[in-house]
Design an enzyme around this catalytic site. Sequence first.
Site, PDB file in Angstrom:
ATOM      1  CG  ASP A 171      11.710   0.129  32.149  1.00  0.00           C
ATOM      2  OD1 ASP A 171      10.969  -0.477  31.343  1.00  0.00           O
ATOM      3  OD2 ASP A 171      11.487   0.157  33.368  1.00  0.00           O
ATOM      4  CD  GLU A 172      14.634  -0.993  35.849  1.00  0.00           C
ATOM      5  OE1 GLU A 172      15.249  -0.651  36.873  1.00  0.00           O
ATOM      6  OE2 GLU A 172      13.425  -1.298  35.857  1.00  0.00           O
TER       7      GLU A 172
HETATM    8  C1  ACM Z   1      12.027   2.752  35.585  1.00  0.00           C
HETATM    9  O1  ACM Z   1      11.978   3.314  36.681  1.00  0.00           O
HETATM   10  N1  ACM Z   1      12.421   1.496  35.517  1.00  0.00           N
HETATM   11  C2  ACM Z   1      11.667   3.420  34.356  1.00  0.00           C
END
Ligand code: ACM
Length: 510
Positions: free
Chosen positions: A323-324
């Site tokens: 993620d991110e």
């Molecule tokens: C997330 O909340 N960055 C998966």
Amino acid sequence: MKNFKFLIVVLSILFFVHCEKQIETHLETFPLIPIANSLKETGGAFFIKSKTILYFDEQDASLKKTAIQLKNTWETHSLQTLTFNEGIPFLHSKIELVKEEFESDEAYEIKISKKVIQISSSNEAGFYRAITTLDQLLRFQNLSSNHDYLPTGVISDMPKYGYRGAMLDVARHFFTLEEVKKYIDLLALYKINNLHLHLSDDQGWRIEIKSWPKLTSYGGSTEVGGGPGGFYTQEEYKELISYAQERFITIIPEIDIPGHTNAALASYPELNCDGKSTSLYTGTEVGFSTLCVDKEVTFQFLDDVIREITEITPGPYFHLGGDESHVTKEEDYIVFINRTQDIILKYGKKVMGWDEIQSSDLKSNTVAQYWADAKNAQGAIKKNAKILMSPAQYAYLDMQYDSLSPFGLHWASYISIKKAYDWIPEKLVEGIKEENIIGIEAPLWSETISNFDELSYLAFPRLLGYAEIGWSQTNQRNWEEYENRLIEHGVLLDSLSINYYRSPNIPWKE
Ligand code: ACM
């Protein structure tokens, strides 16, 4: 004469045993959470007499294990001893364990008649879920001062989704083994069967990797706010896994890559593209770190980490985060996820990752965890992935209840207890259908919480709603009726001294 006296004594005992009070009971309105698929009352009472005999086949090792678990629960709450296959049947209470085929692994049935409780399932996991139901029945009888009986009737039950999870971020703030075990106890009481541990992030690395020791000795030495952090040795992690396994909860380890990696980048300069280590980080920004795709040592590092963790993880999944990764180039990101998936598969595990991973070539059996972007989840489905539902707007335990909540964030939404309960996973997003979904998971990120009371304040009571969304049939769920049961669980949580959010919108009992 002597014989006559003996006869009188025996007859009196028989009379005493058979002339129990007439009590009217209502199993159907019992405040079980998650609600069972079917509760049918017969209106009578099973009296808990002194001593209880448990009948089961002692040659069957799995039944023996169930018997020991049941003995713990029964003796704790009924305050009567439970013996295995011995005793005088008409003097004591009786429970039977029966192995029987059911549709799903965790399915079970409990038949409570006036004379005997019969518990059936096809396997240990199903028996364990039955024991948690009995556990709630006994606790509520005690809380209402009806210590000496259980309501009669039949409970038939099985889960809607095979995967019912909670995620705990032990990276932003570290939580001790004892705190995680306490959380596991509560997850088990509500039939949650997976605990995903977010073991690494920018602020800390929380699991010992023997071939890269500075990850924990240095990378685990702090946390958000600059506290001392901490980590689990591999022995402690294994202890946690066994503790969870006894409660039929699978631990899913997450090492978040290629972003969220500052703790590793601070520990080992060679993981950085410029060969210089970064500083430890104790703030709460996201999206500023990345592993270096051009260095083979990066993939040696990932291989070592995944090898060491998978060697001590019996569960089927390894979660690679994903993620991110805002400072990773898209083409590099795809290389990272593809190569890391291969490593995970090489070590015999299935891949799980946040929904962004859909941009890579998803391997068969990969699970994309939907948290933010519906397009990502839809893309993952097109690539034959299954979806784990963790929509941040509904299922993030770290979202504040409202603007007055002392802990939590609100970038996705405020999530009241009602909002957390009142959604249907397979109806939430266009294109994510029931057959695409393996289940639901409620993540608890820990930027704003640093001890168990703060953790439990955000998790409870919302977690009970997620447990019910994952387990119970959609047509059984209804907020008004649930709220009544939840109020009773407030009393239960009070009895366990759990700090939970007593929303002023709910008429809790004192
Ligand atoms: C997330 O909340 N960055 C998966």
